[in-house]
Scaffold this active site. Sequence first.
Site, PDB file in Angstrom:
ATOM      1  N   LYS A  96      -4.511   5.927  14.639  1.00 14.38           N
ATOM      2  CA  LYS A  96      -4.652   5.250  13.346  1.00 14.38           C
ATOM      3  C   LYS A  96      -6.139   5.242  12.960  1.00 14.38           C
ATOM      4  CE  LYS A  96      -0.365   4.027  12.375  1.00 14.38           C
ATOM      5  NZ  LYS A  96       0.274   4.357  11.085  1.00 14.38           N
ATOM      6  N   GLN A 109       4.735   9.293   7.299  1.00 15.06           N
ATOM      7  CA  GLN A 109       3.860  10.212   6.564  1.00 15.06           C
ATOM      8  C   GLN A 109       4.294  11.662   6.769  1.00 15.06           C
ATOM      9  OE1 GLN A 109      -0.226   9.394   7.592  1.00 15.06           O
ATOM     10  NE2 GLN A 109      -0.094   7.253   6.965  1.00 15.06           N
ATOM     11  N   SER A 145       7.066   9.327  12.295  1.00 11.55           N
ATOM     12  CA  SER A 145       5.991   9.048  11.340  1.00 11.55           C
ATOM     13  C   SER A 145       6.515   9.203   9.924  1.00 11.55           C
ATOM     14  CB  SER A 145       4.821  10.012  11.570  1.00 11.55           C
ATOM     15  OG  SER A 145       3.964  10.034  10.441  1.00 11.55           O
ATOM     16  N   ARG A 171      -7.200  -3.435   9.779  1.00 12.95           N
ATOM     17  CA  ARG A 171      -6.192  -4.273  10.452  1.00 12.95           C
ATOM     18  C   ARG A 171      -6.758  -4.955  11.702  1.00 12.95           C
ATOM     19  NH1 ARG A 171      -2.329  -3.592   6.971  1.00 12.95           N
ATOM     20  NH2 ARG A 171      -1.770  -1.497   6.259  1.00 12.95           N
ATOM     21  N   GLY A 179      -5.050   8.358   5.384  1.00 12.23           N
ATOM     22  CA  GLY A 179      -4.135   9.314   6.001  1.00 12.23           C
ATOM     23  C   GLY A 179      -2.900   9.544   5.151  1.00 12.23           C
ATOM     24  N   ASP A 220       2.188  -1.147  11.929  1.00 14.68           N
ATOM     25  CA  ASP A 220       0.875  -1.634  11.484  1.00 14.68           C
ATOM     26  C   ASP A 220       0.586  -3.060  11.932  1.00 14.68           C
ATOM     27  OD1 ASP A 220       0.082   0.710  10.266  1.00 14.68           O
ATOM     28  OD2 ASP A 220       0.942   0.174   8.328  1.00 14.68           O
ATOM     29  N   ARG A 260      -8.549  12.366  12.597  1.00 17.31           N
ATOM     30  CA  ARG A 260      -7.113  12.087  12.718  1.00 17.31           C
ATOM     31  C   ARG A 260      -6.292  13.378  12.654  1.00 17.31           C
ATOM     32  NH1 ARG A 260      -5.787   7.005   8.951  1.00 17.31           N
ATOM     33  NH2 ARG A 260      -3.777   7.195  10.014  1.00 17.31           N
ATOM     34  N   LYS A 310       0.827  -1.205   0.000  1.00 17.67           N
ATOM     35  CA  LYS A 310       0.000   0.000   0.000  1.00 17.67           C
ATOM     36  C   LYS A 310       0.865   1.261   0.000  1.00 17.67           C
ATOM     37  CE  LYS A 310      -3.003   0.752   3.511  1.00 17.67           C
ATOM     38  NZ  LYS A 310      -3.325   2.084   4.090  1.00 17.67           N
ATOM     39  N   SER A 311       1.896   1.276   0.834  1.00 13.04           N
ATOM     40  CA  SER A 311       2.758   2.459   0.934  1.00 13.04           C
ATOM     41  C   SER A 311       3.420   2.788  -0.397  1.00 13.04           C
ATOM     42  CB  SER A 311       3.844   2.233   1.995  1.00 13.04           C
ATOM     43  OG  SER A 311       3.285   2.145   3.273  1.00 13.04           O
TER      44      SER A 311
END
Length: 431
Positions: A345, A168, A166, A391, A93, A318, A121, A21-22
Amino acid sequence: MEKTVKKVKRIEGSLRVPSDKSISHRAIILSSLADGTSIVKNFLKAGDTLTTVNAYRKLGVEIVEKEGVYYVHGKGLDGLKEPDDLLDMGNSGTTTRLTLGVLAGFDFFAALTGDDSLRKRPMKRVAEPLSKMGAKIDGRKDGNLLPISIRGGKLTGIDFFNEKMSAQVKSAILLAGLFAKGDTTVIEPVISRDHTENMLNSMGAYVSREFTKDGYRVTVKKADKLNPIHINVPADPSSAAFFAAAASIISGSHIELKDVLINPTRDGFFRKLKEMGAKVEYKNKRDEAGEIVADIYISYHELKGVKVEPQEVPSMIDEIPLLAIIATQAEGETVITGAHELRVKESDRIKSVIENFKRLGLEAEELPDGMIIRGKQKVKGGIVDSYKDHRIAMGFAILGLVSEEGITIKDADCVYISYPEFFNHLEKVSK
């Protein structure tokens, strides 16, 4: 949708779980900024990543899918257009925070929103450093919550200490750094996932990385252009982890997981599984666009409890809920600390796990930044809440495989966010 998962004799077979996904997110975002056409094969076609595709189409990028291959006709570092409507970030996110970093470099107005979960978030963690660089950002709760508006423009590089580790946040700042005067540097106590650095490097951007006494330090400079890429997205270690976990807690099980990304900033769960006693082997290691890929073989072996230290958390952030879930089947106690990021999350994943343990009659203690889980517990079964968090849903599905009466998961269709075929694949390898 409710889904019930019942006890099985063993897990056995070979799977190629969905693509990472990333990397799928980043392949679309960075290709949109490249000069020319990028080709993305094995793209993860799921809820979050399709949100990214739709967002960049609204920013003027032509993205065409043909027979599962995505062709991204990049607009260059000055070619995105002002969107004529809200950009809907759905539940993602990653899309939100990385896109804020990109939009910081463009002198036009954009407004971002998302679903109920995403609108809760925190976004100030990226809004503040991007504002310091020169972007004008506003939103609910003083710019912390979506909807958020942004007008980018002339940026100046900053030095930023990424205390939360993080990826992100780091990625948003590095992407803004491509448009900023001077150097843009992010320092982390422990390196978070580094796919943005790897991909930028492979596209010809200036990326300097070093480990110092302060931790990991990465610097980018203003870029003239990014070269297009051709990439085969590897399988997602976070998705592969569920089947590795299943094989490790059910006697007689063994499974092969093909083409899995084993970047050291992402494979912490597999290393911890090995420490717990499972048989974990990496075979056929190879390179894919600067990322390490392997086939992973996992066989059952009785597990023992472990400690997860704060410095280990970023490489398995995760997978920590899943680790807590299988820790109920290990010999002895498992202690997890330094995982406070789980609180923000898709759900509060610490609370989600603990509350579901209570529903199933399992013993565990909630910590502000983690959990303590008692091992070797019998799982009778019952009904759990996914909290619409993919998840959490998949993690408790794995526990259902060793339950006496089965585990029913509420809102189980949330798995579509990252793994639409999850329950089909689980059925395929269940014997």
